[in-house]
Design a protein around this motif. Structure first.
Motif, mmCIF file in Angstrom:
data_model
loop_
_atom_site.group_PDB
_atom_site.id
_atom_site.type_symbol
_atom_site.label_atom_id
_atom_site.label_comp_id
_atom_site.label_asym_id
_atom_site.label_seq_id
_atom_site.Cartn_x
_atom_site.Cartn_y
_atom_site.Cartn_z
ATOM 1 N N ASP A 53 0.831 -1.207 0.000
ATOM 2 C CA ASP A 53 0.000 0.000 0.000
ATOM 3 C C ASP A 53 0.866 1.258 0.000
ATOM 4 O O ASP A 53 2.014 1.250 0.446
ATOM 5 C CB ASP A 53 -0.914 0.021 1.240
ATOM 6 N N GLU A 54 0.300 2.324 -0.517
ATOM 7 C CA GLU A 54 0.829 3.671 -0.352
ATOM 8 C C GLU A 54 2.343 3.763 -0.621
ATOM 9 O O GLU A 54 3.107 4.192 0.231
ATOM 10 C CB GLU A 54 0.491 4.166 1.065
ATOM 11 N N TYR A 90 -12.605 -0.034 9.214
ATOM 12 C CA TYR A 90 -11.456 0.633 9.834
ATOM 13 C C TYR A 90 -11.819 1.080 11.248
ATOM 14 O O TYR A 90 -12.516 2.079 11.447
ATOM 15 C CB TYR A 90 -10.961 1.788 8.952
HETATM 16 C C1 ACM Z 1 -3.822 0.993 4.564
HETATM 17 O O1 ACM Z 1 -4.734 1.423 5.277
HETATM 18 N N1 ACM Z 1 -2.823 1.798 4.214
HETATM 19 C C2 ACM Z 1 -3.793 -0.378 4.098
#
Ligand code: ACM
Ligand code: ZN
Length: 541
Positions: free
Chosen positions: A320-321, A413
């Motif tokens: 990610d990112e 989340y």
């Molecule tokens: C993420 O929340 N960067 C997977």
């Protein structure tokens, strides 16, 4: 049986004064001894109870932790089926994790199903249901039901990680996704690269700022760390989870979120110098250089030690990112791209994911990546965690044919606020500016909009606890419960509507939270004691 029920009721009334009644268990298969032993151990883990610390107390962050006076019967194994209160048996005809409890008999498809059934019994008995009246049958809908704990931003002790696993177990979840490496801290001992923990597990201060405001932030002067898990501690945690039929999926996030590694071994970054373990939150432009063989060697070496340590059939390699800006500037990355016929820097990540993924698959395991990894192209063999809700990404993953684990941020989340007006409601000032109420977790449909074929590739779901703003474990518990319970019911496929859930939450789950002394958020529960932060408490990020 009637007499025994009356005894249970009496015990609940005079919990402290009386000897607990017994619950005699007959195992029709000696292979189930472990499940019984672990259940006994779990029931004895009545937080602080032995030290006489029952009732309500304030935690480090100022929450109320309640340890109730409720008692469970003393569980004893008995060799005589006719004299038993509970008979536990296996039925090969049932699916592996399925179980049925009726007429004092727990039948399941495997030891894992027995373990899930025992968790259900914990909930039922603590809610005051008599054993003979328990009548329930569950066949979990999804194979992967889990939660992530980010131990990079903040570190949690072995005992706290075990408590996280206990919370998963109570909720019949079966995967602990352990996020072990971050820009802000490397938390896993790797023998071949000792500086990862010597240097990478320490940050020099922590900025007191929200996610994107760190440039103006004031700083505390406290060194954070060294904090990491030794291999022995990791083996202990993996075994503890396995005893509870919970798989530990480790995550080594690459090529982004790697500043702690770059600070330890600067040659791993395109710039080759000037890195430090990050003291603030966000997305770092500095990632692993993917234009040098030495970087791939490092990643493979780390993965080899991870494979040796974790028996999980799945290893998470993040993805990610990862901004491409450094790769675009780096002569080594540019040369590598040319040599490999790559047109865009994003393809470097695809190359890396395939190489590391193939290495993991050659060891007989699967590799998981975050959905960002689809951007530069992705191998179909990778399992994708759908988190970002970015337009087009999930569609691309569906078209690519990958298996999917659902963890869409707007439903899963658990670092997002729990109430609409968080500060007014006494929620700690968190960096996340988003709001995820219990009902939105409960109403999550992991298969929404999927065709039958695509739905068959959705292997499950999980809740994620990112800990930028959770310096202590009571905060983690507060953010987890009861939202994790809602996600667990989605995973089990036992939903009967939100009102029904709220009723069962109060009658079944809250008594269990309080038996084990888990901190939980009261917002959705009418009539619970209001929670408030202790006066003058100031959060340090
Ligand atoms: C993420 O929340 N960067 C997977
Ligand atoms: Zn480079």
């Amino acid at each position: 049986m009637k007499l025994k029920s009356a005894l249970f009721a009496l015990a609940a009334l005079f919990a402290c004064a009386c000897t607990r009644p017994e619950l005699k268990v007959y195992l029709s298969d000696s292979g189930l001894e472990k499940e019984l032993l672990v259940w006994q151990e779990m029931l004895a883990r009545h937080k602080d109870a032995e030290a006489g610390k029952r009732g309500a107390c304030r935690t480090e962050m100022g929450y109320v932790r309640i340890v109730s006076d409720r008692e469970m019967p003393a569980v004893r194994r008995c060799e005589n089926e006719a004299a038993a209160d509970l008979v536990i048996a296996l039925d090969d005809g049932m699916p592996e994790e399925a179980f049925r409890i009726a007429d004092g008999r727990l039948t399941a498809g495997s030891p894992a199903g027995v373990f899930l059934g025992l968790q259900e019994l914990t909930l039922e008995l603590l809610s005051g249901t008599e054993l003979d009246s328990v009548c329930v049958e569950i066949n979990p809908e999804f194979a992967h039901r889990g939660a992530l704990l980010d131990c990079g931003r903040h570190f949690f002790s072995v005992e706290e990680v075990k408590e996280f696993i206990d919370i998963l177990a109570l909720n019949k979840m079966n995967v602990f996704h352990w996020h072990l490496t971050e820009d802000q801290g490397w938390r896993i001992a790797i023998d071949k690269y000792p500086l990862l923990t010597e240097i990478g597990s320490v940050r020099h201060h922590t900025d007191e700022a929200r996610y994107n405001d760190w440039r103006d932030a004031s700083r505390d002067s406290l060194q954070y760390g060294p904090y990491f898990y030794t291999k022995e501690q990791i083996r202990d945690i993996v075994a503890y989870a396995a005893d509870r039929h919970i798989k530990v999926v480790p995550e080594i996030d690459m090529p982004g979120h790697m500043l702690a590694a770059l600070a330890s071994y600067p040659h791993l970054g395109c710039r080759g110098q000037g890195y430090e373990v990050w003291t603030h939150w966000g997305i770092s432009p500095d990632v692993v250089c993917l234009g040098r063989e030495s970087s791939y060697e490092f990643l493979m070496d780390v993965i080899d030690e991870v494979l040796a340590l974790f028996p999980s059939d799945m290893i998470h390699i993040g993805g990610d990112e990862a901004p491409t800006v450094r790769w675009e500037e780096c002569p080594d990355c540019r040369r590598f791209m040319e040599e490999h016929g790559m047109k865009e820097a994003g393809e470097l990540q695809k190359y890396m994911s395939r190489l590391v993924g193939d290495h993991i698959r050659a060891a007989g395991r699967s590799c998981i990546v975050w959905d960002d990894a689809i951007d530069g192209g992705l191998d179909t063999a990778a399992v994708v965690m759908n988190w970002s809700c970015r337009p087009g990404r999930l569609d691309a993953v569906r078209a690519n044919g990958n298996r999917i684990i659902q963890t869409a941020k707007y439903n899963c989340y658990l670092d997002y606020y729990q109430t609409y007006e968080p500060l007014k409601n006494g929620e700690v000032d968190m960096g996340a500016r988003r709001y995820l109420p219990l009902q939105r977790c409960y109403e999550f449909d992991p298969l929404a909009g999927f065709s039958e074929d695509e739905a068959a590739r959705v292997i499950g779901l999980q809740g994620n606890v990112w800990t930028e703003y959770m310096p202590s474990f009571d905060q983690v518990e507060f953010m987890l419960l009861p939202r994790l319970t809602a996600l667990a019911e989605v995973g089990l496929g036992t939903k009967l509507g939100y009102d029904d859930f709220l009723t069962r939450l109060k009658e079944k789950y809250v008594p269990a939270y309080e038996y084990f002394g888990f901190v939980y958020a009261p917002f959705a529960l009418d009539g619970t004691e209001p929670y408030c932060l202790s006066e003058g408490y100031k959060v340090k990020y």
